[in-house]
Design a protein around this motif. Structure first.
Motif, PDB file in Angstrom:
ATOM      1  N   ARG A 165       6.423 -17.319   4.140  1.00 35.18           N
ATOM      2  CA  ARG A 165       7.586 -16.611   3.606  1.00 35.18           C
ATOM      3  C   ARG A 165       8.141 -17.343   2.384  1.00 35.18           C
ATOM      4  N   HIS A 194       4.355  -8.812  10.683  1.00 36.39           N
ATOM      5  CA  HIS A 194       5.196  -7.639  10.447  1.00 36.39           C
ATOM      6  C   HIS A 194       6.216  -7.915   9.350  1.00 36.39           C
ATOM      7  N   ARG A 195       6.825  -9.090   9.373  1.00 34.95           N
ATOM      8  CA  ARG A 195       7.834  -9.437   8.371  1.00 34.95           C
ATOM      9  C   ARG A 195       7.206  -9.528   6.977  1.00 34.95           C
ATOM     10  N   ARG A 197       4.450  -8.015   5.926  1.00 38.39           N
ATOM     11  CA  ARG A 197       4.072  -6.671   5.474  1.00 38.39           C
ATOM     12  C   ARG A 197       5.280  -5.889   4.996  1.00 38.39           C
ATOM     13  N   GLU A 198       6.385  -6.009   5.703  1.00 36.34           N
ATOM     14  CA  GLU A 198       7.606  -5.311   5.291  1.00 36.34           C
ATOM     15  C   GLU A 198       8.058  -5.784   3.912  1.00 36.34           C
ATOM     16  N   PHE A 199       7.978  -7.085   3.683  1.00 37.19           N
ATOM     17  CA  PHE A 199       8.402  -7.619   2.397  1.00 37.19           C
ATOM     18  C   PHE A 199       7.491  -7.140   1.271  1.00 37.19           C
ATOM     19  N   ALA A 201       5.693  -4.413   1.157  1.00 37.63           N
ATOM     20  CA  ALA A 201       5.974  -2.994   0.937  1.00 37.63           C
ATOM     21  C   ALA A 201       7.274  -2.822   0.144  1.00 37.63           C
ATOM     22  N   HIS A 202       8.293  -3.624   0.456  1.00 39.17           N
ATOM     23  CA  HIS A 202       9.564  -3.547  -0.253  1.00 39.17           C
ATOM     24  C   HIS A 202       9.395  -3.957  -1.717  1.00 39.17           C
ATOM     25  N   ASP A 220      -3.570  -5.077   7.642  1.00 45.31           N
ATOM     26  CA  ASP A 220      -2.742  -5.229   6.438  1.00 45.31           C
ATOM     27  C   ASP A 220      -3.002  -4.064   5.486  1.00 45.31           C
ATOM     28  N   ARG A 223      -1.746  -0.650   6.754  1.00 45.48           N
ATOM     29  CA  ARG A 223      -0.283  -0.530   6.717  1.00 45.48           C
ATOM     30  C   ARG A 223       0.264  -0.452   5.291  1.00 45.48           C
ATOM     31  N   LEU A 224      -0.460  -1.020   4.317  1.00 44.60           N
ATOM     32  CA  LEU A 224       0.125  -1.196   2.992  1.00 44.60           C
ATOM     33  C   LEU A 224      -0.544  -0.414   1.867  1.00 44.60           C
TER      34      LEU A 224
END
Length: 329
Positions: A165, A194-195, A197-199, A201-202, A220, A223-224
């Motif tokens: 991160r 999950h965290r 991947r969310e970042f 995508a954001h 990955d 999902r992306l």
């Protein structure tokens, strides 16, 4: 969307000295100057436009990392050309560095003995980001990646997930137009993946950051990514939409039904491919018949206790492509 990356006819060759058997092999190899030529990338071409999120995939040794190193300016192509935001990466490395962020799953750009907060400040200063602006971006990234509790810990004390991160935040603190991610979720647990991947995508959707993702974790990609480039033995096998690849190579779906009693099921438009007691698997081509029609026919033909439609997995599709070394006609 404007063009951001153009790779045209990329070739990268490495020379390896031939081994000469015998006691004087090292000296004789040096004097003979004979080499084996290894072509790691072989005529690779693709374009990437602003705002895309592209999965760049291939087995070990396929040429993925070599390609990325040419795009980032670490390596110079043997043949072909690279243009990243108007720069030749290997000739204008400083200018290129201002446009790109790079995160390698097994290598960190953070200072090992500094607190994470100080690493961010050092990178902010290195890229010439004004202090107030850098602090604002850092605050946003810390919130998005939930890093507040370990922001003052030395990097060497962070877990793999925490460090990853931190590396993502460090790569984004100067707001690059293009982000290269190499195995960003390797070794992470489910929550950390999950965290991350969310970042990603954001960053792509909210900030408009263009992302090139290389990974062996095809979840990955599922999902992306909407577009993927498959490479093997240095050559591009496929470049296009993920959905098109799946419909082209795996146009089938499985209907898994649990029956009230064990028996075979015959349904027009589907083939029974497996039965384990009362659990029957029916396979059908989704480009020829729709799932609701198969479900209706199955429930009419047998007493069904439970059912589920199972989609083909990208991992299975990609594995078949590499096993067969190509795509179907």
């Amino acid at each position: 969307m404007s063009l951001l990356v153009r790779a045209a006819g990329l070739v990268k060759e490495f020379r390896r000295a031939k081994r000469v058997p015998g006691r004087m092999s090292v000296l004789r190899t040096f004097l003979s100057r004979e080499y084996d030529v290894i072509r790691a990338v072989d005529d690779v071409s693709f374009d990437i436009h602003e705002g895309e999120l592209v999965g760049y995939l291939g087995p070990n040794g396929a040429g993925k990392s070599t390609t990325i190193k040419m795009l980032t300016g670490i390596l110079t192509p043997t043949e072909g050309t690279v243009d990243v935001a108007g720069n030749d990466p290997s000739r204008r490395r400083k200018a290129n560095a201002l446009n790109i962020g790079v995160v390698f799953g097994q290598r960190s750009q953070l200072w090992w003995d500094l607190p994470l907060r100080e690493s961010f400040r050092a990178i902010r200063d290195l890229y010439g980001v004004p202090a107030a602006e850098g602090d604002k971006r850092q605050h946003e990234l810390v919130e998005l990646l939930d890093m507040q509790e370990f922001l003052d810990a030395p990097v060497r004390q962070l877990s793999l997930g925490q460090r990853m991160r931190g590396d993502l935040a460090a790569a984004m603190i100067y707001q690059p137009r293009l982000l290269f991610l190499d195995e960003p979720t390797v070794g992470l647990d489910v929550v950390a993946k999950h965290r991350i991947r969310e970042f990603v995508a954001h960053a792509n959707q909210a900030r408009g950051t263009t992302v090139v993702l290389t990974t062996h974790d095809l979840e990955d990609v599922e999902r992306l990514c909407r577009r993927i480039v498959l490479i093997d033995h240095g050559r591009v096998l496929y470049d296009g939409a993920l959905s098109e690849l799946m419909s082209r190579y795996a146009p089938y779906r499985d209907l898994v039904v649990t029956l009230a009693s064990p028996h075979d099921v015959t349904v027009e438009g589907a083939e029974q491919v497996a039965r384990d007691g009362p659990v029957v698997t029916l396979r059908f081509r989704s480009d020829q018949v729709k799932a609701p029609a198969i479900i209706a026919a199955t429930t009419a033909a047998a007493e069904v206790v439970d059912l589920a439609v199972v989609e083909p997995r990208l991992e299975d599709v990609v594995s078949r492509i590499y096993t067969q070394r190509g795509l179907p006609a």
